[in-house]
Design an enzyme around this catalytic site. Structure first.
Site, short mmCIF file in Angstrom:
data_model
loop_
_atom_site.label_atom_id
_atom_site.label_comp_id
_atom_site.label_asym_id
_atom_site.label_seq_id
_atom_site.Cartn_x
_atom_site.Cartn_y
_atom_site.Cartn_z
N ASP A 101 38.10 36.82 27.22
CA ASP A 101 39.02 37.08 28.32
C ASP A 101 38.55 38.30 29.12
O ASP A 101 37.51 38.91 28.81
CB ASP A 101 40.42 37.30 27.75
CG ASP A 101 41.52 36.80 28.67
OD1 ASP A 101 41.31 36.74 29.90
OD2 ASP A 101 42.61 36.49 28.16
N TRP A 104 47.13 37.01 41.88
CA TRP A 104 47.58 38.20 41.18
C TRP A 104 47.14 39.50 41.85
O TRP A 104 47.31 40.58 41.28
CB TRP A 104 47.10 38.18 39.74
CG TRP A 104 47.61 36.98 39.02
CD1 TRP A 104 46.90 35.89 38.62
CD2 TRP A 104 48.97 36.71 38.66
NE1 TRP A 104 47.71 34.96 38.03
CE2 TRP A 104 48.98 35.45 38.04
CE3 TRP A 104 50.15 37.42 38.79
CZ2 TRP A 104 50.16 34.88 37.55
CZ3 TRP A 104 51.32 36.85 38.31
CH2 TRP A 104 51.32 35.60 37.69
N GLY A 105 46.57 39.44 43.02
CA GLY A 105 46.20 40.67 43.70
C GLY A 105 45.00 40.48 44.60
O GLY A 105 44.38 39.42 44.66
N GLU A 162 35.64 39.74 45.99
CA GLU A 162 35.25 38.37 45.69
C GLU A 162 34.45 38.27 44.39
O GLU A 162 34.65 37.35 43.59
CB GLU A 162 34.41 37.80 46.84
CG GLU A 162 34.04 36.33 46.67
CD GLU A 162 33.29 35.78 47.86
OE1 GLU A 162 33.47 34.59 48.17
OE2 GLU A 162 32.51 36.55 48.47
N GLU A 163 33.57 39.23 44.14
CA GLU A 163 32.71 39.18 42.97
C GLU A 163 33.49 39.36 41.67
O GLU A 163 32.98 39.05 40.59
CB GLU A 163 31.61 40.24 43.06
CG GLU A 163 30.59 40.00 44.16
CD GLU A 163 31.12 40.38 45.54
OE1 GLU A 163 32.21 41.00 45.60
OE2 GLU A 163 30.45 40.06 46.55
N ASP A 183 45.72 31.22 34.83
CA ASP A 183 46.33 30.36 33.82
C ASP A 183 47.10 29.23 34.49
O ASP A 183 47.70 29.41 35.56
CB ASP A 183 47.28 31.16 32.94
CG ASP A 183 46.55 32.17 32.06
OD1 ASP A 183 45.30 32.11 31.99
OD2 ASP A 183 47.22 33.02 31.45
#
Length: 696
Positions: free
Chosen positions: A174, A218-219, A223-224, A246
């Protein structure tokens, strides 16, 4: 692990031509940027996952508080239920297995001693004893107490060696700790991949690269750093990579989010292939979707050549869900050795065609209906890259096999998908007769726009029409057509059924349907059943009759206080006379409105006017509550729709302004108030319908 170049070399020229033709029609594929060169990583001599891996993960069904006994009980169920034999053979621990202090004094990760008293190696051994593989979870960032519960940052080689020594076969990595520590995802994941491939035990392990938290939902991340950038480097270092956020929350997966993840996953099919696959996240039966919606998720994941990881608790699943997971014909498409990720054929829209070339020269086709009512969806064999005059069409969900002369069509339920396998053939077969869902054309003597989703009142007489399409190469004689309706409703045919439907022709039959007086409000199904020579009787997806509440009555009806027919609202429930989510008054640009509806985008609120009203007035705006969240998001579009026709549209609405409207709703039976996300996602979109008043 294979590279994209190896996949291309091993696929046949004919199939590659088909695949590339389809890919060129996919959303965004034609303009896809070139993939930057990714760092080379030490690779095992063969991939641990030449086809998409399958299994079960603890996350959505069990959350973060699970122990060895529960995990092994699920493992036993995978074996006893036939799921393991069908390929679901990885028992994968997600976050939560670790001790409160995840790293011991020896510098190695450690499991929770109460929930895993025999240790993590013993658990892997027990999983292996059942003939299954074991998976485990960590994060690419450093452990940060209070922020993320487990991290391998600074310990990549130690943790890779530990997982291998414990006997794990798959590792999900993760990036919650990673983004908190402001790491570069490509550098971190590449270093972790290097450690996994060079573990001290020489163990081959599946690497699932998971970077969901940096999705645009989420914000505002560079881009990377985003999950949507993983395609540029992940195919060279991982067996799979998550392509978006998710697919839901613990215990809650919604169909709209399944579609969102599928669309994001579809952006770069060109980099997937045997040994490395795009990952749209887990399968979620019975976590918020209907059976039909889950069948659609399974169809789409299969077309996408996606890993199939169940994340519900499989011990609790109904037989319908188990049947979907275990369908041999469906799994054969997902596990096809070519490993081609399917692509969209034709335009995007409410109905779509997705196609995936297969190793035997056939093409798997998903005819997708994103809409809220049943629909016909069609394509042609030529558009699928197939040549010939006759095609065998296998419906993987019903096992029906029919013959088509070139049109590939199906009647698809709302939120449904037909998953077909189309194969050129010279053999004769049962002609493919496709029956459209019943279409309502009149209420009493009033003609209405043809629809499969009708609002009506108790006591109404409805007229409906059923259309038959012969897409086969031989005539269909004397098809028997009947209509099924709820108990107590009266159905009468209007005229005879057609005696002959020639190849390429269509025919129709009409019925009247009487809704009994006193029928309660709610939705009722009406479907057609057709039988013809050589084919089993087939039933169409149901059309819907919604018996509505009484129409509004009065010169100044407050619409928000009148019962609606149905209402949906993003990821929060619609709120009457208050802002969505927080229970605060409806407030736009500092002005409080005592009545109205608060929603999150996208939203759809439906009312029955029954042709009894003349005007609808009110206003729209972004609730001031968005300012408490932050500057991101907070844009929406508003539409008033009457009987399927847009009567008023706001354009893009931003915070700090109220937009009034005054709409003529004369003769409108079915009124919809719709809110869209203005094209930038639904983050922080708290939209208000203000002071809605109608004259009836």
């Amino acid at each position: 692990m294979f590279t994209v170049r190896t996949w291309a070399a091993r696929a046949s020229a004919a199939l590659l031509t088909t695949a590339l033709a389809a890919t060129g029609l996919a959303a965004g594929a034609a303009a896809a940027p070139e993939r930057p060169d990714a760092p080379a990583v030490g690779q095992p001599p063969s991939s641990p996952s030449p086809t998409p891996y399958q299994g079960w993960n603890t996350y959505y069904g069990l959350g973060g508080d699970f122990g060895a006994d529960e995990v092994l009980d699920v493992a036993d169920f995978l074996v006893s239920s036939g799921l393991a034999e069908a390929g679901y053979d990885i028992v994968w621990l997600d976050g939560g297995w670790q001790a409160d202090v995840p790293r011991g004094a020896d510098g190695r990760l450690q499991g929770d001693p109460e929930r895993f008293p025999d240790g993590m190696a013993a658990l892997a051994d027990a999983i292996h004893d059942r003939g299954l593989r074991a998976g485990i979870y960590t994060d690419a960032g450093p452990y940060i107490p209070g922020t993320c519960g487990l991290g391998s940052g600074g310990h990549y080689q130690t943790d890779a060696d530990t997982f291998a020594q414990w006997g794990y076969d798959a590792v999900k990595v993760d990036f919650l700790c990673g983004i908190t520590a402001d790491l570069d995802p490509q550098e971190a994941f590449t270093a972790f991949a290097e450690a996994l491939r060079n573990n001290s035990s020489g163990r081959s392990m599946i690497f699932n690269l998971c970077n969901p938290v940096t999705s645009p939902d989420w914000g505002d991340y560079p881009e990377e750093q985003q999950s949507t950038w993983s395609w540029t480097y992940a195919p060279d270092i991982a067996e799979s990579w998550r392509t978006y956020t998710d697919v839901g929350f613990v215990g809650q997966i919604q169909f709209k989010d399944v579609l969102r993840n599928f669309d994001a996953n579809a952006r770069h099919p060109e980099v997937a292939g045997p040994g490395h696959f795009s990952d749209p996240d887990y399968l979620g039966p019975e976590l918020g979707m209907t059976t039909e919606e889950f069948r659609t998720q399974m169809s789409l994941w299969t077309i996408a050549a996606a890993p199939l990881i169940i994340s519900s608790d499989p011990r609790t699943l109904q037989q319908e869900s188990m049947d979907i997971l275990l369908d041999d014909d469906v799994l054969a498409i997902d596990q096809d050795p070519l490993g081609i990720q399917g692509t969209r054929v034709g335009a995007a829209g409410t109905t779509e065609t997705w196609a995936k070339p297969l190793a035997d020269g056939s093409v798997a086709v998903a005819l997708l209906n994103r809409g809220d009512r049943p629909a016909e969806v069609s394509t042609t064999a030529r558009d699928l890259g197939l040549r010939g005059r006759s095609f065998s069409v296998l419906d993987t969900w019903t096992d029906a096999r029919t013959q088509s002369a070139g049109t590939i069509r199906a009647a698809v339920p709302a939120h449904g998908a037909a998953l077909l396998r189309v194969t050129p053939t010279r053999a004769a077969g049962v002609p493919r007769l496709v029956t459209a869902p019943p279409t309502f054309t009149a209420v009493g003597s009033d003609v209405v726009a043809p629809t499969t989703d009708l609002l009506a009142a108790a006591g109404d007489r409805l007229t409906t029409e059923v259309t038959l399409h012969n897409d086969g190469g031989t005539a269909v004689r004397r098809p028997a057509v009947s209509l099924t309706a709820p108990a107590g409703w009266t159905v009468r045919p209007v005229g005879p059924a057609p005696r002959l439907v020639r190849p390429g022709d269509s025919a129709s039959v009409a019925f009247t349907v009487d809704v009994p007086p006193g029928t309660g409000t709610g939705s009722y199904d009406v479907a057609a059943t057709v039988a013809y020579g050589g084919a089993p009787a087939g039933t169409t997806p149901p059309s819907r009759v919604t018996v509505a509440p009484a129409t509004p009555s009065g010169s100044a009806v407050v619409l928000s206080q009148h019962p609606w027919v149905s209402a949906s609202s993003g990821w929060m429930e619609p709120a009457v006379d208050q802002s969505v989510g927080g229970g605060s008054p409806l407030t736009v640009a500092g002005t409080v409105h005592p009545t109205g509806i608060g929603v999150a985008s996208p939203a759809h609120v439906r009312y029955y006017l029954g042709g009894a009203c003349t005007r609808l007035t009110g206003g729209v705006g972004i609730d001031d509550a968005v300012n408490n969240v932050g500057p991101e998001g907070g844009t929406a579009t508003f539409e008033v729709v009457g009987d399927g026709e847009t009567l008023w549209s706001s354009g893009t609405v931003t915070r700090g302004a109220e937009i009034p409207f005054d709409v003529d709703v004369t003769n409108v039976r079915d009124l919809s108030l719709r809110v869209g996300d203005a094209g930038d996602g639904g983050y922080n979109d708290r939209a208000d319908w203000l002071s809605l008043t109608t004259t009836c």
